[in-house]
Design an enzyme around this catalytic site. Structure first.
Site, PDB file in Angstrom:
ATOM      1  N   HIS A  19       0.837  -1.204   0.000  1.00  0.00           N
ATOM      2  CA  HIS A  19       0.000   0.000   0.000  1.00  0.00           C
ATOM      3  C   HIS A  19       0.876   1.260   0.000  1.00  0.00           C
ATOM      4  O   HIS A  19       0.590   2.221  -0.709  1.00  0.00           O
ATOM      5  CB  HIS A  19      -0.921   0.019   1.219  1.00  0.00           C
ATOM      6  CG  HIS A  19      -1.952  -1.062   1.186  1.00  0.00           C
ATOM      7  ND1 HIS A  19      -3.305  -0.807   1.270  1.00  0.00           N
ATOM      8  CD2 HIS A  19      -1.842  -2.411   1.100  1.00  0.00           C
ATOM      9  CE1 HIS A  19      -3.979  -1.943   1.213  1.00  0.00           C
ATOM     10  NE2 HIS A  19      -3.106  -2.933   1.127  1.00  0.00           N
ATOM     11  N   ASP A 118      -6.744   4.643   3.107  1.00  0.00           N
ATOM     12  CA  ASP A 118      -7.465   3.441   2.678  1.00  0.00           C
ATOM     13  C   ASP A 118      -8.072   2.701   3.871  1.00  0.00           C
ATOM     14  O   ASP A 118      -9.281   2.647   4.028  1.00  0.00           O
ATOM     15  CB  ASP A 118      -6.590   2.520   1.817  1.00  0.00           C
ATOM     16  CG  ASP A 118      -5.201   2.289   2.383  1.00  0.00           C
ATOM     17  OD1 ASP A 118      -4.958   2.585   3.573  1.00  0.00           O
ATOM     18  OD2 ASP A 118      -4.332   1.787   1.639  1.00  0.00           O
ATOM     19  N   SER A 271       4.457 -11.056  -0.303  1.00  0.00           N
ATOM     20  CA  SER A 271       4.926 -11.127   1.089  1.00  0.00           C
ATOM     21  C   SER A 271       3.814 -11.383   2.091  1.00  0.00           C
ATOM     22  O   SER A 271       4.077 -11.667   3.257  1.00  0.00           O
ATOM     23  CB  SER A 271       5.627  -9.813   1.455  1.00  0.00           C
ATOM     24  OG  SER A 271       4.732  -8.717   1.309  1.00  0.00           O
ATOM     25  N   TRP A 329      13.944 -10.376  -0.331  1.00  0.00           N
ATOM     26  CA  TRP A 329      13.289  -9.425  -1.229  1.00  0.00           C
ATOM     27  C   TRP A 329      14.103  -9.273  -2.507  1.00  0.00           C
ATOM     28  O   TRP A 329      15.334  -9.336  -2.500  1.00  0.00           O
ATOM     29  CB  TRP A 329      13.163  -8.075  -0.523  1.00  0.00           C
ATOM     30  CG  TRP A 329      12.518  -7.007  -1.348  1.00  0.00           C
ATOM     31  CD1 TRP A 329      11.195  -6.780  -1.533  1.00  0.00           C
ATOM     32  CD2 TRP A 329      13.203  -5.996  -2.126  1.00  0.00           C
ATOM     33  NE1 TRP A 329      10.990  -5.708  -2.367  1.00  0.00           N
ATOM     34  CE2 TRP A 329      12.202  -5.211  -2.740  1.00  0.00           C
ATOM     35  CE3 TRP A 329      14.538  -5.701  -2.356  1.00  0.00           C
ATOM     36  CZ2 TRP A 329      12.513  -4.131  -3.565  1.00  0.00           C
ATOM     37  CZ3 TRP A 329      14.853  -4.628  -3.193  1.00  0.00           C
ATOM     38  CH2 TRP A 329      13.840  -3.852  -3.780  1.00  0.00           C
ATOM     39  N   HIS A 347       1.358 -14.191  -7.933  1.00  0.00           N
ATOM     40  CA  HIS A 347       0.219 -14.387  -7.041  1.00  0.00           C
ATOM     41  C   HIS A 347      -0.931 -13.435  -7.371  1.00  0.00           C
ATOM     42  O   HIS A 347      -1.996 -13.521  -6.762  1.00  0.00           O
ATOM     43  CB  HIS A 347       0.643 -14.187  -5.593  1.00  0.00           C
ATOM     44  CG  HIS A 347       1.065 -12.778  -5.270  1.00  0.00           C
ATOM     45  ND1 HIS A 347       2.034 -12.113  -5.981  1.00  0.00           N
ATOM     46  CD2 HIS A 347       0.643 -11.906  -4.321  1.00  0.00           C
ATOM     47  CE1 HIS A 347       2.179 -10.902  -5.475  1.00  0.00           C
ATOM     48  NE2 HIS A 347       1.354 -10.749  -4.476  1.00  0.00           N
ATOM     49  N   SER A 352       1.662  -6.528  -8.481  1.00  0.00           N
ATOM     50  CA  SER A 352       2.256  -7.526  -9.377  1.00  0.00           C
ATOM     51  C   SER A 352       1.451  -7.657 -10.665  1.00  0.00           C
ATOM     52  O   SER A 352       2.017  -7.896 -11.744  1.00  0.00           O
ATOM     53  CB  SER A 352       2.345  -8.880  -8.674  1.00  0.00           C
ATOM     54  OG  SER A 352       3.283  -8.836  -7.622  1.00  0.00           O
TER      55      SER A 352
END
Length: 453
Positions: A19, A118, A271, A329, A347, A352
């Site tokens: 985020h 958010d 993650s 990472w 995923h 992504s």
């Protein structure tokens, strides 16, 4: 800026890099146009994200203190979701809610034109009292947001224009939005994730989404109709790879350079969701079965200090020279841009998804969480830009299933490969056009100007 007023914006995203980074990407796009941003974030995240602040004269990082929760299980020093497991996110949200007095003080002092948020569903309550317009800016895709239904809450709660007390109601969470199989799991103090999301969207002056109408227009319209709010769209707002992102680390650049064009598989599953040891082993074996070079970047399962101790016996010897399983990472966007990259097993998290769409790699879709499953549906069934990995009835992904999905997109002569390559190339060409992103950001700024006028 055509004589328009310079906007002053404060941003307070959920304490997760998935985020924080999209908020910073948008900040950079707005700062390019001369607007001033204050991004509220924890200390460790501030240090990690400084290299991605391309306009430090206009984008200010303001550190906030994430209060510790002595009575709960969060490790000392927890500031973001990177420090904890998925089942602890609810506790971190309590810490985030306890930043409210500090955030209120910042807004009261700065008195910006707009505040973006958010998950902090209480922001509109503060903003309305101070005469500040609130924007619920969402990095998740519109298809996921279109499944949120205010009707699951009491009518007064669903239609309220200000944030409500988080303890005022408790409801059920539908399957698509659960972060595990227990619908009573809370995402904060007596509030579920669904309730937090509904209040955040219902209470805002406007809803903004990181998407584009060419791909998710119907879902943007659905969100606007559901919440009776203006929906503002930013495009993917990703930075220009060549001009702004740091170069790929030498160790990965050198390793990738050993292989031919479009031959390497990159498997990265985010993650948030951590695979268990057995499933991770199975996926590693699936990558081995392809016979192609691969880089697998996944977090070690709970209880394992590293990935080496759980890989099957003899695995490293068998894949030596062509396969790497990495537990840390990596620079995903830079890796995807490398000419040796041929396939991205993803995923389907929203970041992504966009990074995959703007790349030239073939897409294999392996969602782990409910919103990712919706993104995968969008990509495979509607856009037809990738292939989903088939799961068994119990949710298990077999090594054969993963290998088969990869082979389907990597075989240039297969019918499905021809379809997804053609569609992917069409969307990539559109999404990487400088005029495309600039046009979206210009319109977004006009919409914000209209909101505060």
């Amino acid at each position: 800026m055509g004589g328009e007023k310079m906007l002053r914006i404060v941003m307070f995203p959920w304490l997760a890099f998935g985020h924080l980074i999209p908020y910073l990407h948008l900040s950079n796009k707005l700062a390019e146009k001369g607007h001033k941003i204050t991004l509220l974030l924890p200390n460790k995240a501030r240090l990690q994200l400084e290299p991605l602040n391309f306009h430090p004269s206009l984008i200010t990082f303001h550190s906030i203190t994430v209060p510790p929760l002595e009575t709960l299980t969060l490790p000392p020093g927890t500031e973001t979701t990177a420090d904890i497991s998925l089942n602890q996110h609810g506790e971190l949200s309590i810490s985030m809610d306890r930043t409210r007095p500090e955030v209120e003080s910042i807004l009261s002092t700065q008195k910006p034109d707009l505040v973006f948020y958010d998950m902090a569903h209480w922001i509109p309550d503060i903003a309305s009292k101070l005469g500040i317009k609130s924007v619920s800016y969402n990095s998740v895709c519109a298809i996921s947001m279109s499944h949120v239904r205010p009707s699951v809450l009491p009518k007064a709660a669903a239609t309220s224009q200000v944030a409500l007390s988080s303890s005022s109601y408790v409801g059920s969470v539908p399957q698509w939005s659960r972060n595990d199989h227990n619908s009573s799991v809370y995402f904060g103090d007596e509030i579920t994730l669904l309730e937090r999301s509904i209040i955040s969207l219902s209470s805002a002056d406007a809803i903004a989404i990181r998407t584009c109408r060419e791909i998710e227009g119907v879902y943007c319209d659905r969100v606007a109709a559901t919440f009776n709010k203006p929906v503002l769209v930013t495009s993917h707002a990703l930075p220009d790879l060549e001009l702004q992102l740091s170069p790929l680390e030498t160790r990965w650049a050198d390793w990738l350079a050993r292989f031919g064009p479009r031959s390497v598989i990159f498997c990265c599953l985010g993650s948030q969701h951590v695979l268990d040891a057995a499933q991770l082993q199975e996926l590693a074996l699936g990558l081995e079965m392809t016979g192609l070079p691969f880089l697998m970047a996944v977090k070690p399962p709970v209880g394992y200090a590293s990935l080496k101790e759980l890989l099957p016996e003899g695995y490293n010897d068998r894949v030596s020279g062509r396969g790497v399983v990495h537990g840390g990472w990596v620079q995903q966007q830079q890796i995807l841009a490398h000419p040796s990259l041929g396939c991205f097993v993803t995923h389907c998290g929203s970041s992504s998804m966009w990074e995959g769409l703007v790349s030239e790699t073939q897409l294999v879709l392996l969602p782990q969480l409910p919103d990712q499953t919706l993104n995968a549906k969008l990509m495979a069934d509607e856009l037809k830009v990738g292939v989903k990995v088939e799961r068994q009835q119990n949710g298990w992904v077999s090594k054969q299933g993963l290998c088969e999905a990869i082979n389907r997109v990597m075989d240039e002569d297969s019918d499905i490969s021809h379809v997804v390559r053609k569609n992917h190339a069409k969307y990539t060409s559109m999404l990487i056009s400088p005029d495309f992103i600039t046009g979206y950001i210009d319109n977004f700024i006009k919409d914000l100007q209209a909101l505060i006028s």
